[in-house]
Every structure is written in structure tokens, then in C-alpha cells.
Design a protein around this motif. Structure first.
Motif, mmCIF file in Angstrom:
data_model
loop_
_atom_site.group_PDB
_atom_site.id
_atom_site.type_symbol
_atom_site.label_atom_id
_atom_site.label_comp_id
_atom_site.label_asym_id
_atom_site.label_seq_id
_atom_site.Cartn_x
_atom_site.Cartn_y
_atom_site.Cartn_z
ATOM 1 N N SER A 17 0.834 -1.201 0.000
ATOM 2 C CA SER A 17 0.000 0.000 0.000
ATOM 3 C C SER A 17 0.873 1.257 0.000
ATOM 4 C CB SER A 17 -0.938 0.005 1.215
ATOM 5 O OG SER A 17 -0.199 -0.046 2.428
ATOM 6 N N GLY A 18 1.976 1.222 0.748
ATOM 7 C CA GLY A 18 2.884 2.365 0.758
ATOM 8 C C GLY A 18 3.506 2.619 -0.607
ATOM 9 N N GLN A 19 3.817 1.545 -1.332
ATOM 10 C CA GLN A 19 4.384 1.697 -2.662
ATOM 11 C C GLN A 19 3.356 2.259 -3.643
ATOM 12 O OE1 GLN A 19 5.731 -2.402 -2.885
ATOM 13 N NE2 GLN A 19 7.858 -1.735 -2.964
ATOM 14 N N LYS A 20 2.096 1.897 -3.455
ATOM 15 C CA LYS A 20 1.041 2.477 -4.295
ATOM 16 C C LYS A 20 0.966 3.987 -4.080
ATOM 17 C CE LYS A 20 -1.818 -1.716 -4.266
ATOM 18 N NZ LYS A 20 -3.113 -2.298 -3.846
ATOM 19 N N ASP A 21 1.075 4.392 -2.819
ATOM 20 C CA ASP A 21 1.070 5.831 -2.532
ATOM 21 C C ASP A 21 2.264 6.522 -3.185
ATOM 22 O OD1 ASP A 21 -1.213 5.462 -1.024
ATOM 23 O OD2 ASP A 21 -0.154 5.352 0.890
ATOM 24 N N GLU A 22 3.430 5.866 -3.137
ATOM 25 C CA GLU A 22 4.621 6.448 -3.748
ATOM 26 C C GLU A 22 4.455 6.565 -5.264
ATOM 27 O OE1 GLU A 22 7.260 7.698 -2.303
ATOM 28 O OE2 GLU A 22 6.606 7.210 -0.276
ATOM 29 N N ARG A 32 10.613 9.764 -14.967
ATOM 30 C CA ARG A 32 10.547 8.603 -15.857
ATOM 31 C C ARG A 32 11.357 7.431 -15.303
ATOM 32 N NH1 ARG A 32 13.259 5.775 -18.966
ATOM 33 N NH2 ARG A 32 15.135 6.998 -18.602
ATOM 34 N N VAL A 33 12.514 7.727 -14.716
ATOM 35 C CA VAL A 33 13.336 6.671 -14.127
ATOM 36 C C VAL A 33 12.587 5.982 -12.987
ATOM 37 C CG1 VAL A 33 15.425 6.236 -12.775
ATOM 38 C CG2 VAL A 33 15.544 7.673 -14.815
ATOM 39 N N LEU A 34 11.950 6.758 -12.115
ATOM 40 C CA LEU A 34 11.181 6.173 -11.018
ATOM 41 C C LEU A 34 10.016 5.343 -11.555
ATOM 42 C CD1 LEU A 34 10.932 8.922 -8.244
ATOM 43 C CD2 LEU A 34 12.432 6.934 -8.332
ATOM 44 N N LEU A 35 9.312 5.871 -12.554
ATOM 45 C CA LEU A 35 8.203 5.123 -13.138
ATOM 46 C C LEU A 35 8.694 3.807 -13.715
ATOM 47 C CD1 LEU A 35 5.228 4.999 -13.968
ATOM 48 C CD2 LEU A 35 5.822 6.268 -16.040
ATOM 49 N N SER A 36 9.856 3.823 -14.343
ATOM 50 C CA SER A 36 10.437 2.598 -14.889
ATOM 51 C C SER A 36 10.718 1.577 -13.794
ATOM 52 C CB SER A 36 11.729 2.930 -15.645
ATOM 53 O OG SER A 36 12.374 1.760 -16.089
ATOM 54 N N ASP A 37 11.225 2.038 -12.644
ATOM 55 C CA ASP A 37 11.499 1.127 -11.526
ATOM 56 C C ASP A 37 10.217 0.447 -11.050
ATOM 57 O OD1 ASP A 37 14.204 1.690 -11.515
ATOM 58 O OD2 ASP A 37 14.027 3.305 -10.053
ATOM 59 N N TYR A 38 9.128 1.205 -10.950
ATOM 60 C CA TYR A 38 7.871 0.627 -10.491
ATOM 61 C C TYR A 38 7.276 -0.308 -11.540
ATOM 62 C CZ TYR A 38 7.595 3.464 -6.281
ATOM 63 O OH TYR A 38 7.844 4.012 -5.042
ATOM 64 N N LEU A 39 7.385 0.042 -12.819
ATOM 65 C CA LEU A 39 6.873 -0.833 -13.870
ATOM 66 C C LEU A 39 7.617 -2.163 -13.877
ATOM 67 C CD1 LEU A 39 6.319 1.610 -16.878
ATOM 68 C CD2 LEU A 39 4.653 0.747 -15.246
#
Length: 451
Positions: A66-71, A137-144
Motif C-alpha cells: 500500500s505504501g508503494q502504491k502511494d509512492e 521517468r526513471v522512477l516510473l520505470s522502476d515501479y513498472l
């Protein structure tokens, strides 16, 4: 901000509005061109994300706490804000607007260009916006990657990025072609111009901007670049005593085995470190000040100048696996060193930072964000592909959509079960590393006859 499909579509809309003006404006300054190209790259990632969530509405976020979803929702909010800034820059440049608050506007184009170049949007200011967008974009890539969404194939053929020779090479040629077509269309008269404005107001699909560029020209393609052979990898666990050392040892063994068989090995550096290890770290103050998603994620910084776990090394080396001279060399090097911590340049130096649990993935992402906010690590200007954070458990069978958590065996050194548990853990890590190598490096397992 809530994390749902609407949030993603909103981010796509804001990004694509900025890209639409970028495609429309002639003779942009160099930095503004680069800004438009960064927005196009962001659009491709967002479109992939939107398709993944649309195709898997019930399980898309199963890999996240849930915390990662918030991030992740915070990352999307940041994308919205930075995309809106880019849109405002393009819009004011196109219309010659000096200041929206004071209703100031230039009437002649060269004056607008001069103002943007010297006063309002200096290269430094544009670079700061570009850095923020690239870091998003780098952070989004990490989550994807954590969500197993990076491999989604949803773009039409002419939306795929064309071969490039530099960070944003090739886009200028397409931009020139679009500008020529735009000038030709402008001769159609006022009626056509009004129709163009009406079309601009119509809603666009997520692929609209991504698919806008024309197909590549039939001119001869450049020779393909040789595959990289200088990848750098860092394995991270809390204290650099067990899993990270095991992973480093196994990858080095596989590397020597591959080279012995005259195979293709594309990694030049393999290291390991401890997130909460103080020795040789220059991130301690940042790590101690992180806003952890859960209190239990903060294990506490320790000196830990000790050698790796003996049972872990035994599980890797005390067997008949890879019985070659390099085996002893690797073991002696690892057994004779003490644990060490993280350095602030890790995201710039290493291509892959690989962790073993979702807790460790979340902590490393937070460290990346904190270092970026501090400004010391220049993470918005990372070379393309650097500093990717991967969960090694994503390369083995998933548990209900989540990456497999590769945890440390319960410590009981006097029990035979402890060594057995490490044997199982080593086998799991080795399987995951091989799959990582095949997926990311196109690695092929050496044939026995070649050895």
C-alpha cells in the motif's frame, strides 16, 4: 492522489498536450527541442503503463505494498506538475507570452526567442525541468519493472522509438519533416487553420501522440551498434553478509564459466553492498533520515565490519559446482573482505541495482528520491539506462502476482538445517540470476562440450 486508471490517463493527457505544441512550433531553441524529446519518452512509458493496467485491472498493482502504491501515485502527481510546466513553456513560446500574471506579450517572433534565451528560459532553467521529467521517468520505470509491466507490447509499429546514436538523436530529423508539412498545410488558408484549432480541442487516445511521427525514410540504415560489454551490477541487502555476497559470487562464477567457454559476457563489474552498513558508506545521514513506508523497513544502520556469513559461502563453494581454478580465487576474495555500505554515486555508476525483497526495493527507491532531492547526485541527468532498481525475485515464479521474496534463512549456525536452508537459497538465487542474464543480457548458458 489516488492511484487508478483515471490518474494515469490524466498524466497522459497533460504530457500529450505539451508534445502537441512541441510538434507544432517551428525553430525551437536547442534546449526546448530536448525538452520535447524527453516528453515523448515519458509518453511512451505512460502509454505502456495505461495498457498494462487496462489489460489487468484486478491484478495490475498486486506487486505493490500500500505504501508503494502511494509512492507511485506521488510519481504520477510529480509527472503532472512537471509536464504542466513544460506545456506552459511551449505554449508561451508559441504565443509570445512573457508573463501570464502581467499579461505581457511580444508581437514579433525574434523578440520572443531572445527573451526565452536570455531571461525567462535560460538553458539552466530548461535543464532543471528536463532533469525533473527524466527522474520521474526513471522512477516510473522502476515501479513498472516491479509490477512486471515493462515488457508490455502495446505500441503500433510507427510509435516505437527509432534507432538512435545519442541521447535524443534522430528526433530532429522527424521534427524538421513535421515542420515542413506544417508550413505546407498553413497555405490552405484561414478555414484550414480554424479546423486545426477545432481538432486540437478533440480528446486524443493514449496512442495519438505516440503514433504521430511519420514512418522512417527509406534511406540506408546505420550499421547496428555492437552490444555493450561494460554493464555494472550491484547487489544490495541490509548488511552485505549473506544474499548480496551469494549473488555476487554466483554471477562472478557464471561470468568466468562463460568466458572459459568463449561465450558472450557483457558485464564488466559485479559488486555487493549493505543498505544499513556504515562501513565505507557516505549515505548514512540520508538513510537514517528516510521516511520509510513502514517502521519495520528501517533495520537500523550498523558498523558491521565483519566477514560474510560462513554458511552462505559454504553453500556456494563447498560442492562440485564449477570446479575450476577461478572458483577458489573468487571465494578467497569474498571471504577475505568485510561488509561495506552504499555510495551516493551508485545510481550513476551501476546499470542495475538488484535487491531481494520488496522491502529492500522500497528502501532503495526512497534513497534514490532523497538523493535526487538533495541535488548532490544529479540523478536527473543519469545516462540512459543507469541506476535501474530491480527485484531479483521478479525473475522467478511469482507469489500471487508479487515477486518472490528471497529472504535470509533463520540464523541457527549450530543446526544442520541452517546449511540446508542456505543450499536452497543459493539454488533460488542462481535460478533468478540466470533468468536475469537471459532477459537483460541475452546470455546463453555455456555448453558442457565447450568447457
Amino acid at each position: 492522489m489516488a492511484l487508478d486508471l483515471g490518474t494515469i490517463l490524466t498524466a497522459i493527457e497533460v504530457v500529450q498536450r505539451a508534445i502537441a505544441i512541441y510538434h507544432r512550433v517551428d525553430e525551437l531553441p536547442s534546449q526546448m527541442k530536448h525538452l520535447g524529446q524527453r516528453m515523448e519518452r515519458m509518453n511512451l512509458f505512460l502509454v505502456r503503463f495505461e495498457a498494462f493496467v487496462t489489460n489487468k485491472p484486478d491484478t495490475a498493482y498486486a506487486a505493490l505494498f500500500s505504501g508503494q502504491k502511494d509512492e507511485l501515485a506521488g510519481v504520477l502527481e510529480s509527472i503532472n506538475g512537471h509536464a504542466a510546466t513544460a506545456h506552459d513553456l511551449f505554449d508561451r513560446y508559441e504565443k509570445g507570452i512573457l508573463s501570464r500574471t502581467h499579461d505581457l506579450q511580444f508581437r514579433i517572433k525574434w523578440a520572443t526567442q531572445l527573451w526565452f534565451a536570455l531571461v525567462d528560459s535560460t538553458p539552466e532553467k530548461i535543464q532543471a525541468v528536463m532533469d525533473d521529467i527524466e527522474f520521474d521517468r526513471v522512477l516510473l520505470s522502476d515501479y513498472l519493472s516491479l509490477m512486471n509491466a515493462q515488457g508490455v507490447e502495446i505500441l503500433v509499429n510507427n510509435a516505437k522509438p527509432q534507432p538512435q546514436t545519442g541521447d535524443d538523436a534522430g528526433a530532429d530529423k522527424d521534427k524538421t519533416k513535421n515542420n515542413k508539412e506544417k508550413k505546407h498545410d498553413s497555405k490552405k488558408g484561414k478555414k484550414g487553420a480554424n479546423a486545426s484549432k477545432d481538432n486540437e480541442k478533440q480528446p486524443t487516445s493514449p496512442l495519438a501522440v505516440a503514433s504521430k511521427r511519420p514512418p522512417p525514410s527509406p534511406s540506408p540504415s546505420p550499421s547496428p551498434m555492437p552490444p555493450r560489454r561494460d554493464y555494472k551490477i550491484l547487489f544490495v541487502d541490509p548488511y552485505n553478509l549473506g544474499r548480496s555476497v551469494v549473488a555476487e559470487a554466483l554471477m562472478k562464477l557464471l561470468g568466468q564459466l562463460t568466458l572459459r567457454a568463449n561465450g558472450s559476457w557483457r558485464i564488466s563489474e559485479i559488486h555487493s553492498a549493505g543498505f544499513f552498513t556504515k562501513n565505507q558508506s557516505n549515505c548514512v545521514d540520508v538513510i537514517e533520515g528516510l521516511d520509510y513506508s513502514y517502521e519495520s523497513f528501517n533495520l537500523g544502520v550498523r558498523e558491521r565490519n565483519e566477514a560474510p556469513e560462513a554458511a552462505a559461502l559454504a553453500a556456494v563453494f563447498d560442492n562440485n559446482m564449477y570446479e575450476y581454478p577461478f572458483k577458489k580465487t573468487i571465494r578467497d576474495a569474498l571471504a577475505g573482505r568485510s561488509a561495506h555500505g552504499l555510495r551516493q554515486d551508485m545510481f550513476r555508476h551501476y546499470d542495475f541495482i538488484i535487491v531481494f525483497t520488496s522491502r529492500e526495493h522500497d528502501n532503495v527507491i526512497k534513497l534514490k528520491e532523497a538523493l535526487h532531492r538533495s541535488g548532490g547526485a544529479n540523478l536527473g541527468q543519469l545516462p540512459r539506462g543507469k541506476g535501474r532498481v530491480l527485484h531479483l525475485g521478479a525473475f522467478v515464479a511469482r507469489d500471487g502476482g508479487r515477486p518472490r521474496e528471497i529472504t535470509t534463512p533463520p540464523k541457527n549456525p549450530d543446526s544442520a538445517a541452517f546449511r540446508h536452508d542456505w543450499n536452497v537459497k543459493v539454488a533460488q538465487i542462481k535460478t533468478a540470476i540466470k533468468r536475469f542474464l537471459k532477459q537483460e543480457m541475452a546470455w546463453q548458458r555455456p555448453e558442457k562440450k565447450a568447457l
